[in-house]
Design a protein around this motif. Structure first.
Motif, PDB file in Angstrom:
ATOM      1  N   LEU A 153      13.708  -0.584   3.884  1.00  0.00           N
ATOM      2  CA  LEU A 153      15.047  -0.102   4.177  1.00  0.00           C
ATOM      3  C   LEU A 153      15.398   1.017   3.060  1.00  0.00           C
ATOM      4  CD1 LEU A 153      16.956  -3.463   4.611  1.00  0.00           C
ATOM      5  CD2 LEU A 153      16.840  -1.651   6.267  1.00  0.00           C
ATOM      6  N   THR A 154      15.133   0.955   1.937  1.00  0.00           N
ATOM      7  CA  THR A 154      15.514   1.721   0.880  1.00  0.00           C
ATOM      8  C   THR A 154      14.325   3.177   0.885  1.00  0.00           C
ATOM      9  OG1 THR A 154      13.907   0.952  -0.665  1.00  0.00           O
ATOM     10  CG2 THR A 154      16.419   0.216  -0.532  1.00  0.00           C
ATOM     11  N   GLY A 155      13.426   3.007   1.613  1.00  0.00           N
ATOM     12  CA  GLY A 155      12.651   4.067   2.089  1.00  0.00           C
ATOM     13  C   GLY A 155      11.709   4.231   0.705  1.00  0.00           C
ATOM     14  N   GLU A 156      11.402   3.192   0.030  1.00  0.00           N
ATOM     15  CA  GLU A 156      10.607   3.147  -1.155  1.00  0.00           C
ATOM     16  C   GLU A 156       8.976   2.983  -0.948  1.00  0.00           C
ATOM     17  OE1 GLU A 156       9.924   0.682  -5.493  1.00  0.00           O
ATOM     18  OE2 GLU A 156      12.022   0.957  -4.434  1.00  0.00           O
ATOM     19  N   MET A 157       8.807   2.599   0.595  1.00  0.00           N
ATOM     20  CA  MET A 157       7.708   2.235   0.951  1.00  0.00           C
ATOM     21  C   MET A 157       7.492   2.713   2.406  1.00  0.00           C
ATOM     22  SD  MET A 157       5.176  -1.248   0.879  1.00  0.00           S
ATOM     23  CE  MET A 157       5.132  -0.964  -1.002  1.00  0.00           C
ATOM     24  N   PRO A 158       6.554   3.396   2.953  1.00  0.00           N
ATOM     25  CA  PRO A 158       6.398   3.735   4.460  1.00  0.00           C
ATOM     26  C   PRO A 158       6.519   2.479   5.239  1.00  0.00           C
ATOM     27  CG  PRO A 158       4.860   4.864   3.183  1.00  0.00           C
ATOM     28  CD  PRO A 158       5.411   3.966   2.389  1.00  0.00           C
ATOM     29  N   ALA A 159       7.389   2.561   6.449  1.00  0.00           N
ATOM     30  CA  ALA A 159       7.345   1.246   7.297  1.00  0.00           C
ATOM     31  C   ALA A 159       5.739   0.763   7.569  1.00  0.00           C
ATOM     32  CB  ALA A 159       7.969   1.622   8.560  1.00  0.00           C
ATOM     33  N   ALA A 160       4.896   1.914   7.922  1.00  0.00           N
ATOM     34  CA  ALA A 160       3.730   1.313   8.465  1.00  0.00           C
ATOM     35  C   ALA A 160       2.924   0.523   7.241  1.00  0.00           C
ATOM     36  CB  ALA A 160       2.879   2.428   8.605  1.00  0.00           C
ATOM     37  N   ALA A 161       3.242   0.580   6.104  1.00  0.00           N
ATOM     38  CA  ALA A 161       2.689   0.088   4.826  1.00  0.00           C
ATOM     39  C   ALA A 161       3.249  -1.402   4.469  1.00  0.00           C
ATOM     40  CB  ALA A 161       2.588   0.936   3.699  1.00  0.00           C
ATOM     41  N   LEU A 162       4.259  -1.831   4.963  1.00  0.00           N
ATOM     42  CA  LEU A 162       4.884  -2.954   4.523  1.00  0.00           C
ATOM     43  C   LEU A 162       4.032  -3.999   5.166  1.00  0.00           C
ATOM     44  CD1 LEU A 162       8.675  -2.238   6.106  1.00  0.00           C
ATOM     45  CD2 LEU A 162       7.861  -2.243   3.582  1.00  0.00           C
ATOM     46  N   ARG A 163       3.521  -4.116   6.090  1.00  0.00           N
ATOM     47  CA  ARG A 163       2.434  -5.242   6.710  1.00  0.00           C
ATOM     48  C   ARG A 163       1.503  -5.447   5.531  1.00  0.00           C
ATOM     49  NH1 ARG A 163       1.672  -6.896  11.700  1.00  0.00           N
ATOM     50  NH2 ARG A 163       3.203  -5.242  12.372  1.00  0.00           N
TER      51      ARG A 163
ATOM     52  N   PRO B 299      -5.065   4.825   4.976  1.00  0.00           N
ATOM     53  CA  PRO B 299      -5.825   3.873   4.321  1.00  0.00           C
ATOM     54  C   PRO B 299      -5.371   4.051   3.014  1.00  0.00           C
ATOM     55  CG  PRO B 299      -7.605   4.997   5.728  1.00  0.00           C
ATOM     56  CD  PRO B 299      -6.155   5.762   5.978  1.00  0.00           C
ATOM     57  N   GLU B 300      -5.360   5.300   2.348  1.00  0.00           N
ATOM     58  CA  GLU B 300      -5.004   5.134   0.990  1.00  0.00           C
ATOM     59  C   GLU B 300      -3.573   4.457   0.838  1.00  0.00           C
ATOM     60  OE1 GLU B 300      -3.929   9.217   2.634  1.00  0.00           O
ATOM     61  OE2 GLU B 300      -5.671   7.835   2.753  1.00  0.00           O
ATOM     62  N   VAL B 301      -2.632   4.944   1.695  1.00  0.00           N
ATOM     63  CA  VAL B 301      -1.176   4.287   1.548  1.00  0.00           C
ATOM     64  C   VAL B 301      -1.256   2.817   1.672  1.00  0.00           C
ATOM     65  CG1 VAL B 301       1.049   4.316   2.799  1.00  0.00           C
ATOM     66  CG2 VAL B 301      -0.320   6.353   2.328  1.00  0.00           C
ATOM     67  N   ALA B 302      -2.007   2.369   2.541  1.00  0.00           N
ATOM     68  CA  ALA B 302      -2.036   0.918   3.065  1.00  0.00           C
ATOM     69  C   ALA B 302      -2.347   0.047   1.855  1.00  0.00           C
ATOM     70  CB  ALA B 302      -3.022   0.688   4.162  1.00  0.00           C
ATOM     71  N   GLU B 303      -3.787   0.561   1.033  1.00  0.00           N
ATOM     72  CA  GLU B 303      -4.308   0.058  -0.092  1.00  0.00           C
ATOM     73  C   GLU B 303      -3.359   0.198  -1.289  1.00  0.00           C
ATOM     74  OE1 GLU B 303      -6.996  -1.793  -2.181  1.00  0.00           O
ATOM     75  OE2 GLU B 303      -7.113  -1.349  -0.071  1.00  0.00           O
ATOM     76  N   ALA B 304      -2.554   1.077  -1.438  1.00  0.00           N
ATOM     77  CA  ALA B 304      -1.493   1.099  -2.474  1.00  0.00           C
ATOM     78  C   ALA B 304      -0.333  -0.030  -2.319  1.00  0.00           C
ATOM     79  CB  ALA B 304      -0.811   2.385  -2.588  1.00  0.00           C
ATOM     80  N   ALA B 305      -0.128   0.073  -0.877  1.00  0.00           N
ATOM     81  CA  ALA B 305       1.043  -1.023  -0.582  1.00  0.00           C
ATOM     82  C   ALA B 305       0.230  -2.630  -1.016  1.00  0.00           C
ATOM     83  CB  ALA B 305       1.397  -0.913   0.884  1.00  0.00           C
ATOM     84  N   PHE B 306      -0.900  -2.762  -0.349  1.00  0.00           N
ATOM     85  CA  PHE B 306      -1.573  -4.081  -0.774  1.00  0.00           C
ATOM     86  C   PHE B 306      -1.739  -4.460  -2.145  1.00  0.00           C
ATOM     87  CE2 PHE B 306      -5.243  -6.486  -1.311  1.00  0.00           C
ATOM     88  CZ  PHE B 306      -5.323  -7.623  -0.132  1.00  0.00           C
TER      89      PHE B 306
END
Length: 325
Positions: free
Chosen positions: A236-246, A202-209
């Motif tokens: 691709l660069t690893g700057e954001m976890p793949a699960a948070a790209l959405r 949740p905290e990773v998703a919120e930061a990406a959003f």
């Protein structure tokens, strides 16, 4: 159920689902039922499919109360629906919807009154349409009459609507295909190849959003086609976890919608109300706050109240203290 005194059966019949409301005096919902039989998922094709879906949902109610009037709103009145109820042009209020409604007979011998959609065609602009949202607006105005004189409504979803109301009439609106664009990009584009099925914490998703929203907030006209590629390169660069790209993509698209809609609106002093699913409205409310436009109300599902209001306007049920026409 013996103490019930129902006055109306109201149907909110969309593309993928059907909801029925057994309603009492003053629009109280006595019982609610749901079905997966939207207009694109009928038990069988054509009229027989609509009859079967209606009977499965409402047959027990009508066996008990065969004289109940039935009204419907949503995609059931589209060109792919049970019977087309052509769009009425804005400005339009619930009385206009009732005057232009269409009836469809059923094999029980009763008829269903179907609400039309609304067409907006501003001078020099492209036409825009809604079908189902006009009933939700009618419900919002019934529940919150203070919004009728001058109101602004956001109805987030697959096709988000931003709607202006003056003196109880829908005067204009704009549609944003935000939800559909998000789904297409995730499922049918290069971006989706890096997006796993599992959700981010949740905290990773919120930061990406939030990062997506902020990218939209600081963008320039025409930036979106460039910005959405970041939903690939950040992974691709690893700057954001793949699960948070959405989540990043969701924030970017919703942020761009809000940026555009607020930029088009000349109603900074008009109350803004959200209508729709609670979680999605809460997410939009957070984005609006970042843009300095705090919504006045979050109204949830106003379709039952709108269908009851429509039935009153059509004379199918009585308003408080009045006989039905």
């Amino acid at each position: 159920m013996t103490a019930m005194n129902p006055k109306l059966i109201a149907l909110d019949w969309g593309t993928s689902s059907l909801r029925g409301f057994l309603m009492g005096a003053n629009g109280a919902v006595l019982e609610q039922r749901g079905s997966p039989h939207g207009i694109t998922a009928l038990p069988e094709p054509g009229t027989a499919g609509f009859e079967a879906a209606f009977e499965a949902l409402c047959g027990e109610w009508l066996d008990r109360w065969p004289a109940l009037p039935v009204v419907a709103g949503g995609m059931v009145g589209s060109s792919q629906g049970w019977r087309e109820a052509p769009y009425v042009r804005s400005p339009a209020d619930v009385s206009r919807l009732a005057a232009e409604a269409m009836e469809v007979p059923t094999r029980r011998g009763l008829s269903i009154l179907i609400a039309p959609g609304v067409l907006s065609h501003p001078s020099g602009g492209a036409p825009d349409v809604m079908r189902g949202e006009e009933i939700q607006i009618a419900g919002a105005l019934r529940l919150h009459p203070q919004l009728a004189e001058r109101g602004h409504f956001l109805m987030p979803g697959t096709h988000s609507k931003w709607v202006d109301v003056r003196d109880g009439r829908i005067t204009g609106f704009e549609t944003y295909m935000t939800g559909e664009l998000f789904a297409v990009l995730c499922r049918h584009s290069l971006l989706g190849r890096l997006m796993p099925a599992e959700a981010a914490a949740p905290e990773v998703a919120e930061a990406a959003f939030t990062r997506g929203v902020e990218a939209a907030r600081h963008s320039r006209p025409g930036d979106l086609a460039h910005q959405i590629f970041a939903a690939r390169t950040l992974g691709l660069t690893g700057e954001m976890p793949a699960a948070a790209l959405r989540d990043f993509l969701s924030g970017l698209l919703i942020g761009q919608e809000v940026l555009s809609a607020l930029g088009h609106s000349a109603q900074a002093d008009t109350p803004l109300a959200l209508i729709g699913e609670e979680g999605l409205c809460r997410r939009y409310a957070g984005v609006l706050q970042r843009f300095g436009a705090v919504p006045a109300l979050q109204l949830g599902n106003t379709a039952p109240a709108g269908l009851f209001h429509f039935a009153i306007a059509a004379g199918r049920v009585a308003a408080a203290g009045e006989p039905a026409r």
